[in-house]
Design a protein around this motif. Sequence first.
Motif, PDB file in Angstrom:
ATOM      1  N   VAL A 143      41.430  48.082  48.826  1.00  0.00           N
ATOM      2  CA  VAL A 143      42.457  46.851  48.370  1.00  0.00           C
ATOM      3  C   VAL A 143      41.437  46.742  47.137  1.00  0.00           C
ATOM      4  O   VAL A 143      40.597  47.358  46.856  1.00  0.00           O
ATOM      5  N   THR A 144      42.695  46.189  45.871  1.00  0.00           N
ATOM      6  CA  THR A 144      42.054  45.950  44.944  1.00  0.00           C
ATOM      7  C   THR A 144      41.040  44.450  44.971  1.00  0.00           C
ATOM      8  O   THR A 144      41.932  43.685  46.268  1.00  0.00           O
ATOM      9  N   ASN A 145      40.301  44.170  43.987  1.00  0.00           N
ATOM     10  CA  ASN A 145      39.574  42.403  43.935  1.00  0.00           C
ATOM     11  C   ASN A 145      40.756  41.273  43.987  1.00  0.00           C
ATOM     12  O   ASN A 145      40.799  40.549  44.137  1.00  0.00           O
ATOM     13  N   SER A 146      42.213  41.387  43.073  1.00  0.00           N
ATOM     14  CA  SER A 146      42.711  40.485  42.719  1.00  0.00           C
ATOM     15  C   SER A 146      43.548  40.690  44.036  1.00  0.00           C
ATOM     16  O   SER A 146      44.158  39.452  44.158  1.00  0.00           O
ATOM     17  N   PHE A 151      44.562  37.146  49.301  1.00  0.00           N
ATOM     18  CA  PHE A 151      45.226  36.868  50.580  1.00  0.00           C
ATOM     19  C   PHE A 151      42.924  36.591  50.755  1.00  0.00           C
ATOM     20  O   PHE A 151      42.890  37.569  51.858  1.00  0.00           O
ATOM     21  N   ALA A 152      42.128  35.856  50.335  1.00  0.00           N
ATOM     22  CA  ALA A 152      40.907  35.815  50.864  1.00  0.00           C
ATOM     23  C   ALA A 152      41.097  35.702  52.298  1.00  0.00           C
ATOM     24  O   ALA A 152      39.190  36.205  52.705  1.00  0.00           O
ATOM     25  N   GLY A 153      41.537  35.736  53.487  1.00  0.00           N
ATOM     26  CA  GLY A 153      40.908  35.439  54.942  1.00  0.00           C
ATOM     27  C   GLY A 153      41.325  36.986  55.841  1.00  0.00           C
ATOM     28  O   GLY A 153      41.697  36.494  57.420  1.00  0.00           O
ATOM     29  N   SER A 172      45.384  42.352  58.560  1.00  0.00           N
ATOM     30  CA  SER A 172      46.508  41.097  58.148  1.00  0.00           C
ATOM     31  C   SER A 172      46.290  40.105  57.185  1.00  0.00           C
ATOM     32  O   SER A 172      45.029  40.434  56.802  1.00  0.00           O
ATOM     33  N   ALA A 173      47.423  40.241  56.506  1.00  0.00           N
ATOM     34  CA  ALA A 173      46.870  39.642  55.060  1.00  0.00           C
ATOM     35  C   ALA A 173      47.539  37.398  55.429  1.00  0.00           C
ATOM     36  O   ALA A 173      48.414  37.664  55.950  1.00  0.00           O
ATOM     37  N   TRP A 174      46.367  37.368  55.224  1.00  0.00           N
ATOM     38  CA  TRP A 174      46.610  35.506  55.126  1.00  0.00           C
ATOM     39  C   TRP A 174      46.004  34.633  53.624  1.00  0.00           C
ATOM     40  O   TRP A 174      44.561  35.044  54.012  1.00  0.00           O
ATOM     41  N   GLY A 175      46.196  34.095  53.112  1.00  0.00           N
ATOM     42  CA  GLY A 175      46.215  33.742  51.957  1.00  0.00           C
ATOM     43  C   GLY A 175      47.439  33.030  51.317  1.00  0.00           C
ATOM     44  O   GLY A 175      48.780  32.267  51.958  1.00  0.00           O
ATOM     45  N   SER A 176      47.404  32.397  49.685  1.00  0.00           N
ATOM     46  CA  SER A 176      48.359  31.885  49.161  1.00  0.00           C
ATOM     47  C   SER A 176      50.202  32.904  49.423  1.00  0.00           C
ATOM     48  O   SER A 176      50.701  32.305  48.593  1.00  0.00           O
TER      49      SER A 176
END
Length: 252
Positions: A143-146, A151-153, A172-176
């Motif tokens: 994944v990229t940094n952005s 999805f920081a979690g 698993s993508a958890w975030g805004s």
Amino acid sequence: MSYLAWNCHGLGNLRTGRELVEIIRAKDPVVVFLAKTLTDDARLKFVQSSIDFDYRWVVPRVGRSRGLVLYWKASINLTVEGSDRYYIDAVIDKNTENEWRVTGFYSEPDTARRHKAWRSKFTWGKHFESGVSIWERLDRCLVTNSWFMKFAGSRVYHLTCTSSDHKEVVYSAWGSGSGLGADGNILRKVERCGKELGRWEKDVFGNVRVELNRLKQVLAKDKRTAMISGNNFQVREIERDIEVLQDREAIM
């Protein structure tokens, strides 16, 4: 929201199809990328029905080799941007502030740099009758940094499977930008999924499922032992026992 990527090494047999159904019911991904399908569109359509996904994008196999497919649910706004024999490239929530790209890729673009850039745990193993095994780290999520900030979690899981020599990769993508709504809705989905899995396992498979779970735990332990000892005889024996049970399970 979760995404599954797997080099399934052929979708033409019931055992692989059943294992795919199991992991999808357990992890509830909204996007599934499968590499090396080795089958035709009729079979891929059947698999789509089995896993209850709404859409698919197929890169046909070449003769008896390769083949890619991307499945996704109607609940996610996904647009396929392009594909060829090595990848399927898609965009989630295109033309919105939450837009991001997901690309399922098969093959190694730079083998000379593989071990230098991608050191991690093994996701592929080949066991020979001589007792020697080869272990490699072939399956990854990049994944990229952005994206990670959005999805920081997020977490990546490598799941042990027996119908392919490659592990399944679930992220698993958890975030805004996950699009899952309120936390209460997430918890309700997780709780409902757990209850349904419990009923399904008990009512449909009974003792076969219990024994399969036991053997998979034994297999994981024996693989760790084989990495140290260099002897894979016990691993191959357990894998044969698992295949017998999976074949029995697939026709139940």
